[in-house]
Design a protein around this motif. Structure first.
Motif, PDB file in Angstrom:
ATOM      1  N   GLY A 161      -2.697 -14.530   7.374  1.00 20.59           N
ATOM      2  CA  GLY A 161      -3.447 -15.773   7.183  1.00 20.59           C
ATOM      3  C   GLY A 161      -3.611 -16.016   5.692  1.00 20.59           C
ATOM      4  N   ASP A 162      -4.869 -16.034   5.217  1.00 21.83           N
ATOM      5  CA  ASP A 162      -5.089 -16.166   3.774  1.00 21.83           C
ATOM      6  C   ASP A 162      -5.652 -14.886   3.171  1.00 21.83           C
ATOM      7  OD1 ASP A 162      -7.612 -16.280   4.833  1.00 21.83           O
ATOM      8  OD2 ASP A 162      -8.215 -18.129   3.838  1.00 21.83           O
ATOM      9  N   VAL A 163      -5.573 -13.785   3.947  1.00 22.88           N
ATOM     10  CA  VAL A 163      -6.060 -12.490   3.474  1.00 22.88           C
ATOM     11  C   VAL A 163      -4.871 -11.610   3.085  1.00 22.88           C
ATOM     12  CG1 VAL A 163      -7.317 -10.389   4.088  1.00 22.88           C
ATOM     13  CG2 VAL A 163      -8.156 -12.619   4.858  1.00 22.88           C
ATOM     14  N   VAL A 164      -4.954 -11.077   1.866  1.00 22.03           N
ATOM     15  CA  VAL A 164      -3.904 -10.201   1.361  1.00 22.03           C
ATOM     16  C   VAL A 164      -4.449  -8.785   1.276  1.00 22.03           C
ATOM     17  CG1 VAL A 164      -2.371  -9.705  -0.590  1.00 22.03           C
ATOM     18  CG2 VAL A 164      -2.892 -12.081   0.022  1.00 22.03           C
ATOM     19  N   THR A 165      -3.740  -7.839   1.894  1.00 18.59           N
ATOM     20  CA  THR A 165      -4.074  -6.421   1.797  1.00 18.59           C
ATOM     21  C   THR A 165      -3.236  -5.843   0.666  1.00 18.59           C
ATOM     22  OG1 THR A 165      -4.528  -6.319   4.169  1.00 18.59           O
ATOM     23  CG2 THR A 165      -4.149  -4.224   3.042  1.00 18.59           C
ATOM     24  N   VAL A 166      -3.873  -5.025  -0.188  1.00 19.42           N
ATOM     25  CA  VAL A 166      -3.219  -4.480  -1.377  1.00 19.42           C
ATOM     26  C   VAL A 166      -3.284  -2.954  -1.344  1.00 19.42           C
ATOM     27  CG1 VAL A 166      -3.223  -4.428  -3.907  1.00 19.42           C
ATOM     28  CG2 VAL A 166      -3.937  -6.511  -2.699  1.00 19.42           C
ATOM     29  N   GLY A 167      -2.150  -2.325  -1.633  1.00 16.63           N
ATOM     30  CA  GLY A 167      -2.074  -0.876  -1.746  1.00 16.63           C
ATOM     31  C   GLY A 167      -1.032  -0.512  -2.783  1.00 16.63           C
ATOM     32  N   ILE A 168      -0.770   0.784  -2.940  1.00 16.30           N
ATOM     33  CA  ILE A 168       0.303   1.198  -3.845  1.00 16.30           C
ATOM     34  C   ILE A 168       1.454   1.755  -3.022  1.00 16.30           C
ATOM     35  CG2 ILE A 168      -1.201   1.593  -5.827  1.00 16.30           C
ATOM     36  CD1 ILE A 168      -0.874   4.649  -5.306  1.00 16.30           C
ATOM     37  N   THR A 169       2.628   1.674  -3.594  1.00 16.11           N
ATOM     38  CA  THR A 169       3.835   2.108  -2.895  1.00 16.11           C
ATOM     39  C   THR A 169       3.974   3.632  -2.907  1.00 16.11           C
ATOM     40  OG1 THR A 169       5.202   2.034  -4.873  1.00 16.11           O
ATOM     41  CG2 THR A 169       5.024  -0.016  -3.580  1.00 16.11           C
ATOM     42  N   GLU A 170       4.857   4.085  -2.064  1.00 18.44           N
ATOM     43  CA  GLU A 170       5.166   5.520  -2.014  1.00 18.44           C
ATOM     44  C   GLU A 170       5.678   5.988  -3.379  1.00 18.44           C
ATOM     45  OE1 GLU A 170       8.094   8.416   0.559  1.00 18.44           O
ATOM     46  OE2 GLU A 170       7.273   6.635   1.521  1.00 18.44           O
ATOM     47  N   HIS A 171       6.493   5.169  -4.016  1.00 16.15           N
ATOM     48  CA  HIS A 171       7.020   5.503  -5.343  1.00 16.15           C
ATOM     49  C   HIS A 171       5.874   5.721  -6.330  1.00 16.15           C
ATOM     50  CE1 HIS A 171       9.760   5.459  -8.782  1.00 16.15           C
ATOM     51  NE2 HIS A 171       8.912   4.625  -9.368  1.00 16.15           N
ATOM     52  N   ALA A 172       4.890   4.834  -6.325  1.00 17.24           N
ATOM     53  CA  ALA A 172       3.747   4.963  -7.235  1.00 17.24           C
ATOM     54  C   ALA A 172       2.959   6.225  -6.935  1.00 17.24           C
ATOM     55  CB  ALA A 172       2.840   3.743  -7.120  1.00 17.24           C
ATOM     56  N   ALA A 173       2.726   6.511  -5.659  1.00 18.92           N
ATOM     57  CA  ALA A 173       1.974   7.702  -5.276  1.00 18.92           C
ATOM     58  C   ALA A 173       2.694   8.972  -5.725  1.00 18.92           C
ATOM     59  CB  ALA A 173       1.735   7.722  -3.768  1.00 18.92           C
ATOM     60  N   GLU A 174       4.016   8.969  -5.599  1.00 16.33           N
ATOM     61  CA  GLU A 174       4.800  10.134  -6.041  1.00 16.33           C
ATOM     62  C   GLU A 174       4.712  10.307  -7.551  1.00 16.33           C
ATOM     63  OE1 GLU A 174       8.735   9.439  -4.571  1.00 16.33           O
ATOM     64  OE2 GLU A 174       8.147   9.812  -2.490  1.00 16.33           O
ATOM     65  N   GLN A 175       4.773   9.195  -8.293  1.00 15.47           N
ATOM     66  CA  GLN A 175       4.694   9.264  -9.756  1.00 15.47           C
ATOM     67  C   GLN A 175       3.329   9.754 -10.225  1.00 15.47           C
ATOM     68  OE1 GLN A 175       7.375   8.616 -11.893  1.00 15.47           O
ATOM     69  NE2 GLN A 175       8.430   8.652  -9.934  1.00 15.47           N
ATOM     70  N   LEU A 176       2.288   9.372  -9.513  1.00 11.59           N
ATOM     71  CA  LEU A 176       0.934   9.779  -9.894  1.00 11.59           C
ATOM     72  C   LEU A 176       0.662  11.252  -9.597  1.00 11.59           C
ATOM     73  CD1 LEU A 176      -1.076   6.683  -8.685  1.00 11.59           C
ATOM     74  CD2 LEU A 176      -0.944   7.507 -11.043  1.00 11.59           C
ATOM     75  N   GLY A 177       1.266  11.770  -8.544  1.00 10.15           N
ATOM     76  CA  GLY A 177       0.956  13.133  -8.126  1.00 10.15           C
ATOM     77  C   GLY A 177      -0.314  13.127  -7.280  1.00 10.15           C
ATOM     78  N   ASP A 178      -0.955  14.273  -7.173  1.00  7.78           N
ATOM     79  CA  ASP A 178      -2.130  14.396  -6.314  1.00  7.78           C
ATOM     80  C   ASP A 178      -3.289  13.553  -6.837  1.00  7.78           C
ATOM     81  OD1 ASP A 178      -0.793  16.152  -4.648  1.00  7.78           O
ATOM     82  OD2 ASP A 178      -1.527  17.940  -5.691  1.00  7.78           O
ATOM     83  N   ILE A 179      -3.687  12.579  -6.037  1.00  8.93           N
ATOM     84  CA  ILE A 179      -4.778  11.678  -6.417  1.00  8.93           C
ATOM     85  C   ILE A 179      -6.105  12.345  -6.084  1.00  8.93           C
ATOM     86  CG2 ILE A 179      -5.822   9.425  -5.985  1.00  8.93           C
ATOM     87  CD1 ILE A 179      -2.936   8.418  -5.404  1.00  8.93           C
ATOM     88  N   VAL A 180      -7.010  12.357  -7.078  1.00 13.59           N
ATOM     89  CA  VAL A 180      -8.280  13.060  -6.909  1.00 13.59           C
ATOM     90  C   VAL A 180      -9.494  12.127  -6.953  1.00 13.59           C
ATOM     91  CG1 VAL A 180      -7.379  15.265  -7.748  1.00 13.59           C
ATOM     92  CG2 VAL A 180      -8.373  13.648  -9.380  1.00 13.59           C
ATOM     93  N   PHE A 181      -9.313  10.882  -7.420  1.00 17.49           N
ATOM     94  CA  PHE A 181     -10.445   9.954  -7.535  1.00 17.49           C
ATOM     95  C   PHE A 181      -9.939   8.525  -7.481  1.00 17.49           C
ATOM     96  CE2 PHE A 181     -13.040   7.180 -10.265  1.00 17.49           C
ATOM     97  CZ  PHE A 181     -14.299   7.318  -9.666  1.00 17.49           C
TER      98      PHE A 181
END
Length: 118
Positions: A14-34
């Motif tokens: 509709g007019d709602v956009v869900t936002v997240g990060i991609t698998e590529h971004a998560a891999e580049q960041l490593g273990d997310i702690v916060f």
């Protein structure tokens, strides 16, 4: 689903956009702690830094992809940031009511994003 050059994924309902990060971004960041998310009701504009992510490797900010108002945040990832590493395509960050939902069409489709990260 659309993708930004900053490795965010966007899904329009509709007019709602869900936002997240991609698998590529998560891999580049490593273990997310916060993770720090925006406030519900917060008015955001493209480029506004709305999410802070800290990982064992680095700290990073996520910029708002579109103009609108934050309608919901994912408390589960605040309580357990590792969920983003486990399944980044389902561990969304926030939802926003976009002022112009059609603006999502300006972002890359999946094939273009895959080409960019190749």
């Amino acid at each position: 689903m659309r993708f930004t050059e900053d490795h965010e994924w966007l899904e329009l309902d509709g007019d709602v956009v869900t936002v997240g990060i991609t698998e590529h971004a998560a891999e580049q960041l490593g273990d997310i702690v916060f993770i720090e998310l925006p406030e519900v009701g917060q008015k955001i504009a493209p480029g506004d830094e709305v999410v802070t992510i800290e990982s064992v490797k680095a700290a990073s900010d996520i910029a708002a992809p579109l103009e609108g108002v934050v309608t919901e945040i994912n408390e589960k990832i605040v309580e357990n940031p590792a969920l983003v590493n486990e399944d980044p395509m389902n561990a969304w960050f926030f939802r926003m009511k976009a002022d112009d939902p059609s603006a999502i069409e300006e972002f890359m489709d999946e094939d273009a994003y895959k080409d960019m990260i190749a």
